[in-house]
Scaffold this motif. Structure first.
Motif, PDB file in Angstrom:
ATOM      1  N   ILE A 120     -74.259  60.481  68.903  1.00 31.79           N
ATOM      2  CA  ILE A 120     -73.338  60.134  69.996  1.00 31.79           C
ATOM      3  C   ILE A 120     -74.003  60.366  71.352  1.00 31.79           C
ATOM      4  N   GLY A 121     -74.750  61.461  71.461  1.00 31.92           N
ATOM      5  CA  GLY A 121     -75.403  61.762  72.736  1.00 31.92           C
ATOM      6  C   GLY A 121     -76.369  60.679  73.161  1.00 31.92           C
ATOM      7  N   MET A 122     -77.139  60.179  72.201  1.00 31.94           N
ATOM      8  CA  MET A 122     -78.089  59.116  72.517  1.00 31.94           C
ATOM      9  C   MET A 122     -77.362  57.841  72.928  1.00 31.94           C
ATOM     10  N   LEU A 123     -76.282  57.520  72.219  1.00 34.25           N
ATOM     11  CA  LEU A 123     -75.514  56.319  72.559  1.00 34.25           C
ATOM     12  C   LEU A 123     -74.906  56.437  73.954  1.00 34.25           C
ATOM     13  N   GLN A 124     -74.386  57.615  74.280  1.00 37.68           N
ATOM     14  CA  GLN A 124     -73.808  57.821  75.612  1.00 37.68           C
ATOM     15  C   GLN A 124     -74.874  57.685  76.692  1.00 37.68           C
ATOM     16  N   GLY A 125     -76.038  58.276  76.443  1.00 38.24           N
ATOM     17  CA  GLY A 125     -77.117  58.170  77.413  1.00 38.24           C
ATOM     18  C   GLY A 125     -77.571  56.743  77.617  1.00 38.24           C
ATOM     19  N   PHE A 126     -77.683  56.015  76.520  1.00 36.90           N
ATOM     20  CA  PHE A 126     -78.117  54.625  76.611  1.00 36.90           C
ATOM     21  C   PHE A 126     -77.063  53.783  77.327  1.00 36.90           C
ATOM     22  N   LEU A 127     -75.781  54.075  77.065  1.00 33.36           N
ATOM     23  CA  LEU A 127     -74.699  53.343  77.724  1.00 33.36           C
ATOM     24  C   LEU A 127     -74.747  53.554  79.237  1.00 33.36           C
ATOM     25  N   ILE A 128     -74.956  54.787  79.652  1.00 38.70           N
ATOM     26  CA  ILE A 128     -75.042  55.087  81.088  1.00 38.70           C
ATOM     27  C   ILE A 128     -76.261  54.405  81.698  1.00 38.70           C
ATOM     28  N   LEU A 129     -77.397  54.450  80.988  1.00 36.91           N
ATOM     29  CA  LEU A 129     -78.614  53.821  81.499  1.00 36.91           C
ATOM     30  C   LEU A 129     -78.421  52.322  81.693  1.00 36.91           C
ATOM     31  N   THR A 130     -77.796  51.654  80.713  1.00 33.44           N
ATOM     32  CA  THR A 130     -77.583  50.212  80.829  1.00 33.44           C
ATOM     33  C   THR A 130     -76.592  49.876  81.944  1.00 33.44           C
TER      34      THR A 130
END
Length: 280
Positions: A120-130
């Protein structure tokens, strides 16, 4: 001699492309020379993702001499009172990516048989980055400034093709930085930019240039492609191929349903013809 009425738009395009080439130049030189230049490439790439917005701000303030127009552009990120239907459409690229995976699984079941689910942490980080890079950094320029300007001269379809082609060209430096994009077919990617622009023009023309929805769509598009690569380990060339199939069908349905003139049926495009901006 009279200046061209399209000078602000031309300056915007030249600035957007010139700035992104300038900011990616260290990465391009490092890629082809094999030497580190001591210049932080990644921060420059992140700044580069904002060049369409920066170009629009400069043109509005210095060429059009309407500095208040920058504030008006930002205010379009606050247009949250829209039908839930349009929010559903804003996140539809994630569904398009999943559909692309399904199509890919039909053609090559083994290729997607072992998904690797990130945390989940990686997905959240990637979502914010995009969200804060390509999506937020580009859309005030492309769809907030350039699209209404183009539609003051061309119908919605032609304006979308022109803007989509420029959008594709703006991405061209990525093919020279050694980041993996060079493995994909640039011309197919440029085509994806055109069909996505048709869809975004439809969204804009029906929501008075709502930059919140457009930004969410762009974020969802980047996030969906990232999911295809991260979870199913699909290569970049394949991601672009299958997204091209799905999104071309998507854009074709929009064109047939709403017509190429305005992409909103018989209703006029909500533009101010004097300022060449979206109506408030």
């Amino acid at each position: 001699m009279k200046s061209s009425p399209d000078k602000p738009l031309i300056v915007f395009f030249l600035l957007s492309i010139g700035l992104i080439f300038l900011l990616t130049l260290p990465g391009i030189i490092a890629n082809y020379s094999g030497r580190e230049l001591g210049i932080p490439v990644l921060p420059l790439m992140i700044i580069g993702s904002w060049t369409p917005n920066f170009a629009a701000f400069l043109v509005i303030a210095l060429v059009l001499k309407r500095p208040w127009g920058i504030r008006e552009l930002f205010s379009r990120w606050l247009m949250w009172k829209e039908s839930p239907w349009w929010y559903l459409l804003a996140f539809s690229p994630i569904g398009a990516a999943l559909l692309g995976v399904w199509l890919f699984s039909i053609m090559d079941p083994q290729a997607v048989s072992d998904p690797q689910y990130p945390g989940i942490g990686m997905l959240q980080g990637f979502l914010i980055l995009t969200l804060i890079t390509g999506a937020m950094g580009e859309e005030l320029g492309w769809r907030g400034f350039a699209l209404p300007w183009l539609q003051s001269r061309f119908n919605a379809f032609r304006a979308s093709v022109i803007l989509g082609a420029v959008w594709g060209l703006w991405h061209l430096p990525l093919w020279f930085t050694g980041m993996g994009w060079e493995e994909a077919n640039f011309w197919l990617f440029a085509w994806v930019g055109i069909v996505v622009t048709i869809i975004l023009t439809w969204l804009c023309n029906n929501t008075r240039g709502n930059m919140l929805l457009v930004t969410l769509f762009h974020m969802s598009f980047n996030f969906g492609m990232g999911l295809m690569g991260q979870i199913w380990n699909i290569s970049m060339p394949r991601i672009i191929e299958w997204m091209a199939v799905v999104l071309t069908i998507y854009a074709a349905v929009v064109l047939i349903a709403k017509g190429p003139a305005t992409l909103r049926g018989k209703l006029p495009v909500p533009l101010d013809p004097e300022s060449k901006t979206w109506l408030k």
